[in-house]
Write an enzyme that holds these catalytic residues in place. Sequence first.
Site, PDB file in Angstrom:
ATOM      1  N   ALA A   1       0.840  -1.206   0.000  1.00 33.94           N
ATOM      2  CA  ALA A   1       0.000   0.000   0.000  1.00 33.94           C
ATOM      3  C   ALA A   1       0.870   1.249   0.000  1.00 33.94           C
ATOM      4  O   ALA A   1       0.560   2.233   0.664  1.00 33.94           O
ATOM      5  CB  ALA A   1      -0.925  -0.002   1.208  1.00 33.94           C
TER       6      ALA A   1
ATOM      7  N   ARG B   1      -3.911   8.969  -9.467  1.00 26.55           N
ATOM      8  CA  ARG B   1      -5.111   8.999 -10.318  1.00 26.55           C
ATOM      9  C   ARG B   1      -6.378   9.242  -9.508  1.00 26.55           C
ATOM     10  O   ARG B   1      -7.410   9.639 -10.066  1.00 26.55           O
ATOM     11  CB  ARG B   1      -5.225   7.700 -11.107  1.00 26.55           C
ATOM     12  CG  ARG B   1      -4.182   7.561 -12.216  1.00 26.55           C
ATOM     13  CD  ARG B   1      -4.201   6.181 -12.819  1.00 26.55           C
ATOM     14  NE  ARG B   1      -5.508   5.825 -13.353  1.00 26.55           N
ATOM     15  CZ  ARG B   1      -5.849   4.593 -13.721  1.00 26.55           C
ATOM     16  NH1 ARG B   1      -4.981   3.599 -13.582  1.00 26.55           N
ATOM     17  NH2 ARG B   1      -7.053   4.356 -14.204  1.00 26.55           N
TER      18      ARG B   1
ATOM     19  N   ASP C   1      -5.129  -2.107  -2.729  1.00 23.40           N
ATOM     20  CA  ASP C   1      -6.155  -1.579  -3.634  1.00 23.40           C
ATOM     21  C   ASP C   1      -6.834  -2.684  -4.440  1.00 23.40           C
ATOM     22  O   ASP C   1      -7.506  -2.419  -5.434  1.00 23.40           O
ATOM     23  CB  ASP C   1      -5.556  -0.525  -4.566  1.00 23.40           C
ATOM     24  CG  ASP C   1      -4.399  -1.044  -5.416  1.00 23.40           C
ATOM     25  OD1 ASP C   1      -4.070  -2.245  -5.308  1.00 23.40           O
ATOM     26  OD2 ASP C   1      -3.817  -0.241  -6.184  1.00 23.40           O
TER      27      ASP C   1
ATOM     28  N   ASN D   1     -47.919   7.893  21.730  1.00 26.29           N
ATOM     29  CA  ASN D   1     -48.159   8.532  20.436  1.00 26.29           C
ATOM     30  C   ASN D   1     -47.497   9.901  20.415  1.00 26.29           C
ATOM     31  O   ASN D   1     -47.740  10.732  21.291  1.00 26.29           O
ATOM     32  CB  ASN D   1     -49.659   8.699  20.183  1.00 26.29           C
ATOM     33  CG  ASN D   1     -49.938   9.333  18.822  1.00 26.29           C
ATOM     34  OD1 ASN D   1     -49.987   8.641  17.814  1.00 26.29           O
ATOM     35  ND2 ASN D   1     -50.124  10.639  18.795  1.00 26.29           N
TER      36      ASN D   1
END
Length: 452
Positions: A10, A16, A103, A362
């Site tokens: 990594a 890019r 990746d 409620n």
Amino acid sequence: MREFAAIILAAGKGTRMKSDLHKVLHPIAGRAMIDHLMASVDELAPARKVVVVGAGREQLETALGDRAATCLQEPQLGTGHAVQQAQAQLEGFEGDVLVMYGDVPFVRPATMQAMLDRLRGDDAPAAVVLGFEPDEALQYGRVIADGEGRISKMVEFKDASEEERACRLCNSGLMAARASDLWALLDRVGNDNAQGEYYLPDIVNIAIGDGRTCAAVTTDTPDEVAGINSRAELAAAERQWQEYRREEAMAEGVSLKAPETVFFSWDTEIGRDVTIEPNVVFGPGVKIDDGAHIKAFSHIEGATIGREAQVGPFARLRPGAVMEEGAFVGNFVEMKKAVLGPGAKASHLSYLGDTTVGANANIGAGTITCNYDGYFKYKTEIGERAFIGSNSALIAPVKIGADAIVAAGSAVSRDVAPGELRMVRGEQLVKPGWADRFHDTMKKKKAAEKKG
């Protein structure tokens, strides 16, 4: 069975991606791509894990914590050179080594195990390469192997003959080797190539030149070795993951009305007979029990949804939201760190934050819990069967007792006892005929302006 270690490469700059975030930390389904890979590795219980870092190392080391050792590749002189940097971290380790790429996040544990099993075969290959057969082989390096997977040659596309380019077995870059073979072979890799770099696949050709066997294992799922180098490829990986998860969910008894519009997180847990309508998004940390119904355009993260509960449409459940059995939230209701008890309901246009709501209570339309004073959060407690009228503001900290009624439009800042009615309103002022006289006056004034 020998132990194995995983080396994860990594160190690339990821230019890019055009991002300040390290490439392998970009999320897929809410989880960093390297974490997808590490979770698969961990299923096989590696003895050691080493991540080779370079650009952005601080981000990666922080994200990894103590889950893996790291080593630095600087300068970056190719994949073979990258693997060599892990040698010091694996000093004294005599087992097998899997070389992975941060990746390439979707490699399955079964595929990794197949590589290790082949490495431990009777013919004791010096290295095992993971091959794949894409629909379009394009410019991938080729693995020239016989029907038994024994490799005769590894060749880059630019160096391959027409006959070799016709071979459909491509090199994924993933490899397995015994530690002793790996380091010895890497020491012999040169950099006499156009890039002046040391390439990991060269160890295969060196071993073959020594008369050693090298073998290929071919994945039956080429998508699992897809690398991610750009935002477009990241989006494609997200799409790939989501499509798989949707199919898995439906196979497990979940009804998706429009599967392509539902987005899961990596850890979403869903029971049987759950119905999910279109355009629902799940963030991390969601658990849904059997028979729940998630209606369209709802966003849910960090929430627990009980059996037969109903959510939405257009609802938002934030972390800490808990809906117990048969609870209901309707359109434009938001919950955060709140518990809605069994059978309780908030049908529309409400915010419940830092709140507990008792069974069968409620919550009327437009009700909000005022839980924040600009510095601290405070709790609201609503008892069983309580009735909160529409457009009420419950100013925390406050308790509403069981069976209590809060009248519509009330701003409640003191506790309400069980069974009590609380009405907090300004006195209504009545002026008979005032509106009629107002309208007559204004109409005459407007008519005069038009004549003028």
